[in-house]
Every structure is written in C-alpha cells, then in structure tokens.
Design a protein around this motif. Structure first.
Motif, PDB file in Angstrom:
ATOM      1  N   MET A   1       0.971  -1.015   0.032  1.00 49.62           N
ATOM      2  CA  MET A   1       0.049   0.121   0.035  1.00 49.62           C
ATOM      3  C   MET A   1       0.811   1.256  -0.018  1.00 49.62           C
ATOM      4  O   MET A   1       0.751   1.997  -0.805  1.00 49.62           O
ATOM      5  N   ARG A  93      -8.650   0.533   4.806  1.00 47.44           N
ATOM      6  CA  ARG A  93      -7.675  -0.687   5.233  1.00 47.44           C
ATOM      7  C   ARG A  93      -7.164  -0.599   6.712  1.00 47.44           C
ATOM      8  O   ARG A  93      -6.987  -1.607   7.420  1.00 47.44           O
ATOM      9  N   CYS A 125       5.195   1.825  15.578  1.00 44.99           N
ATOM     10  CA  CYS A 125       6.535   1.623  16.112  1.00 44.99           C
ATOM     11  C   CYS A 125       6.927   2.972  16.686  1.00 44.99           C
ATOM     12  O   CYS A 125       8.141   3.260  16.695  1.00 44.99           O
TER      13      CYS A 125
ATOM     14  N   ALA B  18       6.545  -5.266  14.677  1.00 44.44           N
ATOM     15  CA  ALA B  18       7.063  -4.253  13.684  1.00 44.44           C
ATOM     16  C   ALA B  18       6.902  -4.508  12.183  1.00 44.44           C
ATOM     17  O   ALA B  18       6.669  -4.051  11.320  1.00 44.44           O
ATOM     18  N   THR B  21       3.349  -4.854  11.451  1.00 46.40           N
ATOM     19  CA  THR B  21       2.790  -3.470  10.882  1.00 46.40           C
ATOM     20  C   THR B  21       3.210  -2.996   9.515  1.00 46.40           C
ATOM     21  O   THR B  21       2.254  -2.421   8.698  1.00 46.40           O
ATOM     22  N   TYR B  22       4.542  -3.096   9.144  1.00 45.40           N
ATOM     23  CA  TYR B  22       4.866  -2.518   7.812  1.00 45.40           C
ATOM     24  C   TYR B  22       4.377  -3.268   6.700  1.00 45.40           C
ATOM     25  O   TYR B  22       4.049  -3.059   5.776  1.00 45.40           O
ATOM     26  N   ARG B  23       4.549  -4.726   7.032  1.00 46.44           N
ATOM     27  CA  ARG B  23       3.961  -5.711   5.883  1.00 46.44           C
ATOM     28  C   ARG B  23       2.505  -5.776   5.635  1.00 46.44           C
ATOM     29  O   ARG B  23       2.116  -5.558   4.594  1.00 46.44           O
ATOM     30  N   ASP B  24       1.625  -6.111   6.925  1.00 47.82           N
ATOM     31  CA  ASP B  24       0.328  -6.186   6.941  1.00 47.82           C
ATOM     32  C   ASP B  24      -0.345  -5.091   6.789  1.00 47.82           C
ATOM     33  O   ASP B  24      -1.413  -4.850   6.202  1.00 47.82           O
ATOM     34  N   THR B  25      -0.100  -4.148   7.748  1.00 43.79           N
ATOM     35  CA  THR B  25      -1.014  -2.994   7.999  1.00 43.79           C
ATOM     36  C   THR B  25      -0.584  -1.822   6.875  1.00 43.79           C
ATOM     37  O   THR B  25      -1.579  -1.305   6.177  1.00 43.79           O
ATOM     38  N   LEU B  26       0.653  -1.667   6.640  1.00 40.15           N
ATOM     39  CA  LEU B  26       1.008  -0.523   5.682  1.00 40.15           C
ATOM     40  C   LEU B  26       1.281  -1.171   4.382  1.00 40.15           C
ATOM     41  O   LEU B  26       1.265  -0.455   3.307  1.00 40.15           O
ATOM     42  N   GLY B  27       1.155  -2.566   4.377  1.00 42.75           N
ATOM     43  CA  GLY B  27       1.266  -3.039   2.909  1.00 42.75           C
ATOM     44  C   GLY B  27       2.883  -2.893   1.917  1.00 42.75           C
ATOM     45  O   GLY B  27       2.601  -2.806   0.905  1.00 42.75           O
ATOM     46  N   ALA B  28       3.638  -2.912   2.868  1.00 39.42           N
ATOM     47  CA  ALA B  28       5.155  -2.745   2.325  1.00 39.42           C
ATOM     48  C   ALA B  28       5.776  -4.064   1.917  1.00 39.42           C
ATOM     49  O   ALA B  28       5.459  -4.921   2.652  1.00 39.42           O
ATOM     50  N   LEU B  48      10.870   0.852   0.015  1.00 43.49           N
ATOM     51  CA  LEU B  48      10.164   1.702  -0.502  1.00 43.49           C
ATOM     52  C   LEU B  48      10.851   1.986  -1.700  1.00 43.49           C
ATOM     53  O   LEU B  48      11.819   1.514  -2.126  1.00 43.49           O
ATOM     54  N   LEU B  55      14.244  -1.540  10.273  1.00 41.82           N
ATOM     55  CA  LEU B  55      13.575  -1.584  11.669  1.00 41.82           C
ATOM     56  C   LEU B  55      14.758  -2.655  12.313  1.00 41.82           C
ATOM     57  O   LEU B  55      15.346  -3.531  11.887  1.00 41.82           O
TER      58      LEU B  55
END
Lengths: 134, 134
Positions: A1, A93, A125, B18, B21-28, B48, B55
């Motif tokens: 995303m 989302r 974080c 963490a 958070t970045y993989r699943d919530t923010l989709g990175a 990115l 992290l």
C-alpha cells in the motif's frame, strides 16, 4: 500500500540555524522559508536526490509542533510521510487492521495541497506517520 | 555534500510485531530478518520505491539501541542515514564547521559493509545522523 517516502519532517526551534546546518554544514540544497499559517508552521525543504527533509518551525500561538519542541528543545524528527495512491482506501484498510487514524478520520488538505491523514504513533513503532495521496 | 537518504532507522523492541505493522498494515515489502552480531542488532528492511526503512531490534547484552528503547518503549526513529561520496572528506569538512563526529572520528564498517560515521544529535537538529560512503 505505502509507496515513496515523501519526506521526513524535523521540528526545530530556530529555523535559520537549522537551515545553516543543512545548507552550510551538510552542503544540501535548501529552499527559501515558506510560511503556512493554516498549518501553524514555517517550513524549509531540504532537497535530496531521492526525497525531502522538511524543517518545520512553529508559527503562531497554536502551532501543532509547539508541544513537541517543549519536550525536545534541541528539535527532533517529528514524523515520516508515506505516499499512497488512494487515501480513503488506505484509511479503510488501516481501520480494518485496527490501526488508529488521528482526528475525525477525514483527510485534510496538507502542506502540499494534497489530502493527508495522520496515524497514531503507538500503532506504528512509536513513529507519527502521515499518509499523503500522491 | 550529502546525497541520497539511504535509510531511516526505527528502533523497536518487538521485531515481529514491527514487521507485521509494515508488511500487513501498511502493505510494504519487507525483507527477512538479518542478525548483525557485530552491530548488536537484528534488522528488517522495508523496501520503499525511493529509500529504505530499517527496523532495528536489539541483539545481545551490549546492543547500542538498548538505552534508546529503555527511554522509548514503544520504539521510535533512531537515526537518519545520508550518503556521501567520500567519507573522509565529509568528516574533515564537518570538523572544519565545528560539528562533532562521534567516537574517535575514524569511519567504521557499517551494517551495509561500507564506511560510516555518526554525528552528534545536538549539532544536527536533535537528530542522530549517520553518514555512509555510497
């Protein structure tokens, strides 16, 4: 995303000193200061080849960075801004994942004239995250 | 002098949380964890399009991020890393400007296998700055 890192925002009490640090000591290209009274800040952009650092100093009595600077008198990193393609889809989302969007959940027009949202640091974080529609 | 923002380092206590958070919530896109015993950290790279978020979680008793996490139990932004072409020339310029280089002033080999130096936060807007030879 999330897409590009749009900017790293650093809050500072003394914008002229911070500008000298980035321009003269670190040798980066910096913009002229830009007052954004609707956002309660004066900003200087440090233009790096791949992203920007935004130096933010308080403007007016109600500046949103005043409390941060009271806690961090030397200044410090205030937030990270990630780009998203669709801010409403991003918000939905995030809400579905249980993450907290600050304010009333409706995007506001940010300092770059584009819709933005801020996310709760405790869910990311310990970092205040801004999302900006690219 | 400074070039690209190589990475933003975020220190975290719980690397799995963490990463989610970045993989699943923010989709990175995130890397597998990489242990760097010489540096006292385990790291996950968030990739990115224009830069990286690193992290960092503590590894071992003497981790350099342990004190930071004691002060910031939710985690937080630990440092910014800027690229320079010539780290010795950068150091000498900074010293000439009166900025403080941490340690003994000699570059060490950083987590990416390249020479790095760290600069005193009080001289750089309250931000710990790493310089990495690109």
């Amino acid at each position: 995303m999330i897409g590009r890192l749009n900017h790293v925002a650093i809050a500072v009490s003394d914008l002229e000193a911070a500008t000298r640090t980035y321009r003269d000591t670190l040798g980066a290209r910096v913009s002229a200061p830009l007052s954004l009274p609707d956002h309660g800040v004066v900003t200087v952009f440090v233009e790096l080849p791949n992203t920007k650092i935004e130096l933010l100093a308080p403007l007016g009595e109600e500046s949103p960075i005043a409390k941060f600077l009271a806690r961090n008198p030397d200044g410090g990193i205030h937030h990270l801004c990630y780009e998203v393609d669709d801010i409403l889809a991003a918000r939905d989302r995030l809400a579905g994942e249980g993450a907290r969007v600050l304010g009333n959940g409706e995007p506001k027009i940010g300092a770059h004239g584009k819709p933005v949202l801020f996310l709760h640091p405790k869910d990311f974080c310990g970092t205040l995250v801004e999302l900006e529609e690219a």
